[in-house]
Write a protein that holds these residues in place. Structure first.
Motif, short mmCIF file in Angstrom:
data_model
loop_
_atom_site.label_atom_id
_atom_site.label_comp_id
_atom_site.label_asym_id
_atom_site.label_seq_id
_atom_site.Cartn_x
_atom_site.Cartn_y
_atom_site.Cartn_z
N THR A 320 -12.88 6.96 5.85
CA THR A 320 -11.74 6.90 5.15
C THR A 320 -11.24 5.46 4.65
O THR A 320 -10.24 5.13 4.01
CB THR A 320 -10.55 7.46 5.45
OG1 THR A 320 -10.35 6.92 6.81
CG2 THR A 320 -10.92 9.02 5.68
N ILE A 323 -10.65 4.20 1.05
CA ILE A 323 -9.37 4.81 0.20
C ILE A 323 -8.28 3.77 0.31
O ILE A 323 -7.95 3.30 1.39
CB ILE A 323 -9.23 6.06 1.09
CG1 ILE A 323 -10.08 7.03 1.03
CG2 ILE A 323 -7.74 6.78 0.52
CD1 ILE A 323 -9.82 8.48 1.77
N PRO A 324 -7.86 3.52 -0.67
CA PRO A 324 -6.80 2.46 -1.09
C PRO A 324 -5.60 2.43 -0.08
O PRO A 324 -5.16 1.66 0.54
CB PRO A 324 -6.40 2.46 -2.62
CG PRO A 324 -7.77 2.96 -3.19
CD PRO A 324 -8.31 4.13 -2.27
N SER A 325 -5.21 3.83 0.07
CA SER A 325 -4.03 4.04 0.91
C SER A 325 -4.30 3.42 2.29
O SER A 325 -3.32 3.15 3.15
CB SER A 325 -3.37 5.33 0.91
OG SER A 325 -4.46 6.31 1.24
N VAL A 326 -5.62 4.03 3.01
CA VAL A 326 -5.97 4.03 4.31
C VAL A 326 -6.21 2.26 4.30
O VAL A 326 -5.67 1.52 5.29
CB VAL A 326 -7.16 4.50 4.66
CG1 VAL A 326 -7.78 4.03 5.88
CG2 VAL A 326 -7.14 6.04 4.66
N LYS A 327 -7.01 1.87 3.39
CA LYS A 327 -6.94 0.27 3.50
C LYS A 327 -5.76 -0.44 3.31
O LYS A 327 -5.52 -1.72 4.23
CB LYS A 327 -7.94 -0.34 2.29
CG LYS A 327 -8.49 -1.90 2.40
CD LYS A 327 -9.29 -1.97 1.27
CE LYS A 327 -10.81 -1.48 1.50
NZ LYS A 327 -11.48 -1.86 0.48
N GLU A 328 -4.95 0.06 2.72
CA GLU A 328 -3.32 -0.55 2.76
C GLU A 328 -2.81 -0.59 4.38
O GLU A 328 -2.06 -1.42 4.62
CB GLU A 328 -2.45 0.21 1.75
CG GLU A 328 -0.91 -0.53 1.85
CD GLU A 328 -0.13 0.36 1.05
OE1 GLU A 328 1.06 -0.04 1.02
OE2 GLU A 328 -0.52 1.61 0.38
N GLN A 329 -2.86 0.66 4.87
CA GLN A 329 -2.38 0.90 6.21
C GLN A 329 -3.08 -0.12 7.13
O GLN A 329 -2.50 -0.67 7.94
CB GLN A 329 -2.76 2.21 6.51
CG GLN A 329 -1.71 3.33 5.88
CD GLN A 329 -0.50 3.20 6.45
OE1 GLN A 329 0.43 2.11 6.44
NE2 GLN A 329 0.13 4.36 6.97
N GLU A 385 -1.69 8.87 12.32
CA GLU A 385 -1.70 9.37 10.91
C GLU A 385 -3.23 9.03 10.41
O GLU A 385 -3.63 9.83 9.85
CB GLU A 385 -0.79 8.40 10.26
CG GLU A 385 0.73 8.97 10.33
CD GLU A 385 1.73 8.21 9.52
OE1 GLU A 385 1.33 7.08 8.72
OE2 GLU A 385 2.92 8.49 9.50
#
Length: 498
Positions: A320, A323-329, A385
């Motif tokens: 993952t 995935i943009p949201s994962v990279k953001e996290q 998460e």
């Protein structure tokens, strides 16, 4: 010949007949008991690590031309450069346990370093007590002791003052004679006491006049007659295997209640005597509190670096990462770890001289405490998460691999693009041990409260902030203009009123 404490010497020093209880039984030898032996071996590894020829100069220093070398944790920096050199040694030591040994030997050593920097305050309290402290510090440093401390009272009834608690609950002076004092009662939390040589007994919590019986500070060997150690549950004993619990099986530093059952304290081991104000001064009047919590932030930078790597590896394992949201996290986590490292650097760079000694910036240190005690559980939650169900769908233990049919199912279901099924299970077991196991839950609780409740750490931040600097700016702004300058009628009214 250079003399430096080794791991074998440390283990031997713990075979001293100390009184430790676990599961209702007296532990005969903590170094061989299955609840403690691996963690004690890990503590011994710290001494072997620093004694290794490749690490000797980084990790140790020669004590007063004695030919003996001790951990740099006992070193008293006089300059910024010496402080940074000492910090690098402490970070290297913390790396041995991936930051999971919060009360490693450098913690209480750091507290005593800071307290001895303020020895003049002890002399004002009592020249005899000051000499006891300096003599003890010299002994502890040359011996490179592993020390723990108990400086908090049992919670008991919070509505009552400490002196009003039930008799024999809080450790107090119950007798004294020409040879010393006798203490009776309890203290906590005794983290790492199982693997420590000696314990510092003191009062971090405020005392008030009338509580002089509680107002003392001393150091005692862990095998002192009458000193009883009640260990909490051992996560090491509960670990199924190293494969299933690689952290809990080796780095459970343990916590314990200590009960002093008419323990005799010689005068030469007594540093504070019946002085409620000096109990607070011991920590907050000297750089003691600053140095012990500076060490905690040093350790935390190592632990957070490890956890950030776990987070990235989890995303890589389940595919993952992009995935943009994962990279953001992951980017957010990286920024938080970077912030803690920057605050540590700031404590050092903005430090100051305290007499001949160099001390970290106290407010920056307290700021970091407030921020990180909130930050740690957030980081743990984000990692969970990111992992999703991967940390739950794991085999029950390594024994599942011994059944060919189960191993085949594991091979089909534990899939990853970057590692084999067995490697995937191994890694995710380690990740769970760090963020989700009972061992991990204790660490979350520890990081949230080891320095005190939020109101305590925030109170330190409030107390040490330079409020006047900003107030002067506000006053300058307000003084740069007047109502009468912009509203002539207001000036006329002022003249009439005059």
């Amino acid at each position: 010949m250079t003399i430096c404490k080794t791991g074998a010497q440390h283990i031997k020093s713990l075979q001293d007949g100390r009184t430790v209880y676990l599961d209702g039984k007296l532990v005969a030898d903590v170094t061989t008991h299955p609840a403690f032996r691996n963690s004690i071996q890990s503590s011994a590894t710290l001494y072997d690590f620093q004694a290794h020829p490749d690490n000797l100069e980084l990790m140790t220093f020669e004590v007063d031309g004695s030919g003996r070398r001790a951990s740099r944790a006992w070193e008293m920096p006089k300059t910024y450069e010496q402080m940074v050199r000492r910090r690098k040694a402490l970070q290297a030591w913390s790396g041995v346990s991936y930051g999971f040994m919060g009360r490693s030997p450098d913690h209480v050593a750091s507290a005593l370093v800071g307290q001895c920097m303020g020895i003049e305050l002890f002399k004002q309290h009592s020249p005899d007590r000051a000499k006891a402290l300096t003599d003890y510090f010299d002994y502890a440093r040359k011996s490179d002791l592993f020390m723990t401390y108990v400086i908090i009272n049992p919670q008991a009834e919070r509505a009552k003052d400490w002196g009003e608690q039930d008799e024999d609950l809080v450790a107090r002076i119950v007798d004294e004679d020409s040879s010393g004092i006798t203490i009776r009662g309890a203290k906590m939390l005794g983290t790492s006491s199982i693997m420590a040589n000696e314990v510092l007994v003191a009062n971090l919590q405020p005392l008030k006049p009338g509580e002089e019986d509680l107002a003392f500070s001393c150091a005692l060997p862990m095998n002192t007659k009458g000193l009883k150690v009640l260990s909490r549950k051992s996560y090491e004993a509960s670990a199924t295997s190293v494969y299933d619990n690689p952290l809990a099986s080796h780095f459970d530093e343990n916590d314990a209640l200590m009960y002093f059952d008419d323990v005799k304290v010689p005068w030469d081991r007594l540093f504070v005597y019946r002085d409620t104000a000096m109990c607070a001064t011991q920590f907050h009047g000297t750089p003691g509190h600053s140095y012990q919590n500076y060490q905690a932030q040093i350790r935390l930078t190592v632990k957070l670096t490890f956890l950030l790597a776990l987070a990235k590896r989890i995303a890589d394992t389940i595919g993952t990462t992009n995935i943009p949201s994962v990279k953001e996290q992951l980017g957010f986590l990286a920024s938080q770890v970077g912030m803690v490292n920057a605050m540590l650097a700031g404590m050092e760079a903005e430090g100051a001289q305290y007499g001949e000694w160099y001390v970290p910036n106290k407010h920056y240190m307290y700021s970091a405490q407030v921020i990180t005690q909130d930050l740690y559980p957030k980081i743990i939650n984000i990692i969970r998460e990111l992992a999703g169900g991967s940390l739950i769908m794991l085999p029950s233990s390594l024994h599942d691999f011994s059944d060919p049919k189960l191993e085949a199912i594991i091979g089909k279901t534990q899939r990853s693009a970057i590692m084999s099924p067995e490697q995937r299970v191994k890694f995710l077991k380690a990740a769970w041990d760090a963020v989700g196991s009972e061992f991990a839950s204790r660490h979350t609780q520890y990081e949230m409260f080891y320095a005190g409740a939020r109101f305590t750490t925030a109170g330190h931040s409030f107390r040490t902030y330079d409020w006047q600097k900003g107030a002067a700016m506000v006053d300058h702004l307000l003084g740069s203009y007047q109502l009468s300058d912009e509203l002539p009628s207001a000036a006329s009214q002022q003249r009439v009123a005059g």
